[in-house]
Design a protein around this motif. Structure first.
Motif, PDB file in Angstrom:
ATOM      1  N   ARG A 394       0.828  -1.217   0.000  1.00 42.00           N
ATOM      2  CA  ARG A 394       0.000   0.000   0.000  1.00 42.00           C
ATOM      3  C   ARG A 394       0.860   1.263   0.000  1.00 42.00           C
ATOM      4  N   LEU A 395       2.153   1.074   0.237  1.00 45.65           N
ATOM      5  CA  LEU A 395       3.085   2.196   0.121  1.00 45.65           C
ATOM      6  C   LEU A 395       3.872   2.027  -1.169  1.00 45.65           C
ATOM      7  N   GLU A 396       3.798   3.011  -2.030  1.00 47.04           N
ATOM      8  CA  GLU A 396       4.590   2.938  -3.248  1.00 47.04           C
ATOM      9  C   GLU A 396       5.563   4.107  -3.288  1.00 47.04           C
ATOM     10  N   ILE A 397       6.774   3.805  -3.709  1.00 51.12           N
ATOM     11  CA  ILE A 397       7.794   4.841  -3.784  1.00 51.12           C
ATOM     12  C   ILE A 397       8.035   5.204  -5.244  1.00 51.12           C
ATOM     13  N   ALA A 398       7.855   6.454  -5.566  1.00 49.98           N
ATOM     14  CA  ALA A 398       8.196   6.924  -6.899  1.00 49.98           C
ATOM     15  C   ALA A 398       9.545   7.620  -6.807  1.00 49.98           C
TER      16      ALA A 398
END
Length: 585
Positions: A394-398
């Motif tokens: 649920r945490l995405e890093i761009a």
RNA sequence: GUGCCCGUAGCUCAAUCGGAUAGAGCACCAGCCUUCUAAGCUGGGGGUUACAGGUUCGAUCCCUGUCGGGCACGCCA
């Protein structure tokens, strides 16, 4: 036909293929039916590779399956014909009328054209910039700002409920160093001269803040400043302070000497820098819903609470007097300290609490736009989330790669230590907001960006920003010379739009919502920039080949409806990127 | 040294999460303003997708190795 019941062709056809495939084989939920736009006109408008995907499980020739699928395909009012080509591609050809009718939809939707329900209203948070409020934003922050803001706009257009957030690192040592730096400059104004540490903040803005304090309070904060060098070695008195230990000693001394007034100075520099940052970003077209204070995590006890939680789950241990988190249990290279030997929590500790807090605020999905130098940080944060029982997916890093400035074909220097780095404000003054916003998102964000200052400034055909804006201005100019109401064009008969260039343009317009959706799905604002460049190119070509202001009314109205639609999409697309769409150039 | 990312035309970059003949812009060459804005358009040459294997109907994309580049490897934030 009203705009609301106009379909997205892609999803419409995918639905048809889903029905067709369940007619010839047992439904398989894992099978993803994909429809792609074709590159060549001879391949129709859309292409489906379903037959080839089914070839293996069904043990049949792809072309044979394609025949079965086509036979089972429900009729569609938008389809001219369906063909099998190559190894088993199923190519779909849209009716000209379907493309023509689409203009009604664009012109009725206006600013909402390109929006979709893809995100299903899910609550999504985009955290970006989050620069230390210890000095002006530089060009590196600028790219994070441009990408974060554009991505947020795109996600909102794609139907997500977006919240934009700036995490304020107001609790750390860096803020103390800035406070000390400012106080030292302030003391200089009061003719109290101390050696200025090499690793303190050297920038001119520090002196400016000192001036403000001096003008408002003269010598009120001088106190017993002579005691500042207590506990430092003799060399520090005469030459310079240059180690971290000595700097920390100075900070401790300053806190002791200033007492209650330290908090005033700390708060002053924080407010000053944050205000400057907010103002800078606002002028860049970047605004936030929430400015979240790191300090508040300590004040509310959430950091301590979070560490206790990890401890209860047995993910912590003591070693060398410090408290460690077993991030190696979650794939990290090594375990990480959350509480130091001196009892202080690390930045990582407050970051865990911060991410826990994000999900406690009810976000379905959280995106962090980070500089690529933080990539080693991802594993431990995700590990901590998992340890706390949250799904790390649920945490995405761009990750955003650095932007390197080029001037006269050479790298422009960008060192932060010397204080002579290029600030975002300087960049904006030099090339303007529009060019800066556009250039920052012209490349895939995880790709290094060569920012050519000369190109961004040039008012020439080389500059992609002007190229797109020019297309918009040209349409405005034509419509202004036509003495009619643009709103009436939405009802025009579009049948006259039948030339190859017109039909290609229509298909390009139809692609816009899919492009926005793709950009949202892939966190890729650059897709919008590329799309706009292509659309402008097709328009300019059309402009040169075809006259719009013709005497025949049906033809006139149809062509004006087409260019009005192009203008609408240029406007909407540039809006997503935070770039203005001028009427005149 | 270890981990992550990257390597595509002379340059800067795309390529819809494995699809059809790998596409743009710049630069270079040759043309188009008495007509809606020439900040524009038309045409042209440019490639063994770093290299070597592998996986399959099909690879720039996935796997292995080699070479080259970037970043990260603190009880900093």
């Amino acid at each position: 036909m009203t705009s609301s019941d106009y379909p997205n062709f892609k999803t419409h056809f995918i639905e048809l293929f889903r029905e067709a495939s369940s007619a010839i084989t047992t439904p398989d939920d894992t099978l993803r039916i994909e429809l792609t736009r074709t590159k060549q006109a001879s391949h129709g408008d859309y292409s489906c590779n379903l037959a080839m995907q089914l070839a293996k499980p069904l043990h049949k020739n792809p072309r044979e399956i394609a025949n079965l699928l086509i036979a089972a395909l429900p009729p569609s009012p938008y389809l001219e014909k369906v063909e099998i080509a190559g190894a088993g591609f199923i190519n779909l050809f849209l009716k000209n009328s379907a493309k023509q009718q689409y203009l009604h939809h664009i012109l009725q939707s206006k600013n909402a054209f390109g929006h979709s329900g893809f995100g299903q209203g899910k609550k999504i948070q985009v955290e970006f910039v989050s620069a230390n409020p210890t000095g002006p934003l530089h060009v590196g922050h600028g790219r994070g700002a441009a990408i974060g803001a554009s991505l947020s706009n795109i996600l909102a257009a794609a139907g997500f409920n977006v919240s934009r957030e700036f995490y304020v690192n107001d609790a750390g040592r860096q803020m103390d160093i800035l406070t000390l730096s400012t106080w030292l400059r302030y003391l200089e104004l009061n003719h109290v001269h101390m050696p200025f540490p090499a690793n303190a903040y050297q920038g001119e803005y520090v002196k400016t803040m000192a001036q403000l304090i001096f003008q408002a309070h003269t010598d009120r904060y001088v106190h017993q400043s002579a005691l500042l060098l207590d506990g430092l070695p003799e060399t520090a008195h005469t030459t310079a302070v240059d180690t971290d230990e000595q700097l920390d000693q100075l900070i401790a001394n300053a806190k002791k000497i200033l007492g209650q007034d330290y908090a005033y100075l700390h708060n002053f520099v924080l407010t000053e820098q944050l205000g400057d940052c907010r103002n800078d970003l606002m002028e860049f077209g970047v605004e936030f819903d929430t400015w979240f204070s790191e300090q508040s995590l300590f004040d509310s006890g959430l950091v301590a609470h979070t560490i206790q939680l990890l401890n209860k789950k047995h993910y912590l241990y003591q070693q060398d007097g410090a408290t460690w988190f077993r991030s190696t249990d979650f794939g990290d290279e090594k375990d990480r300290v959350v509480q130091r030997e001196n009892g202080q929590f690390t930045y990582f500790a407050s970051d865990i609490a911060y991410h826990l807090n994000k999900f406690e605020r009810g976000f379905d999905q959280v995106i962090n736009v980070w500089g690529a130098d933080h990539h080693g940080y991802i594993a431990r944060v995700k590990g901590a989330l998992q340890a706390l029982g949250l799904d790390p997916a649920r945490l995405e890093i761009a990750l955003v790669q650095f932007a390197v400035l080029y001037r006269d074909g050479k790298k422009a220097s960008m060192s932060t230590r010397s204080g002579e780095f290029v600030t975002l404000r300087e960049l904006r003054q030099e090339v303007g907001k529009d060019a800066a916003r556009f250039f920052y998102v012209m490349r895939k964000s995880d790709q290094h960006l060569d920012f050519d200052l000369d190109l961004a400034k040039s008012q020439s055909n080389d500059n992609p920003v002007y190229y797109v804006q020019y297309a918009h201005a040209r349409v405005c100019s034509v419509l202004a010379q036509w003495d009619g109401d643009v709103d009436d064009l939405a009802e025009a008969d579009m049948q006259a739009l039948s030339s190859p260039v017109e039909l290609a343009l229509l298909q390009k317009l139809i692609d816009f919502p899919d492009t926005v959706e793709m950009a949202a799905k892939e966190f890729s604002p650059h897709l919008i920039a590329f799309y706009l460049r292509e659309l402008a190119s097709e328009f300019h070509s059309y402009y040169n080949s075809t006259r719009f202001l013709v005497p025949e009314i049906p033809l006139l109205h149809a062509r004006l409806a087409l260019i009005a639609s192009i203008r609408q999409i240029l406007n909407n697309g540039l809006g997503l990127l935070g770039v203005s769409a001028p009427d005149k150039m």
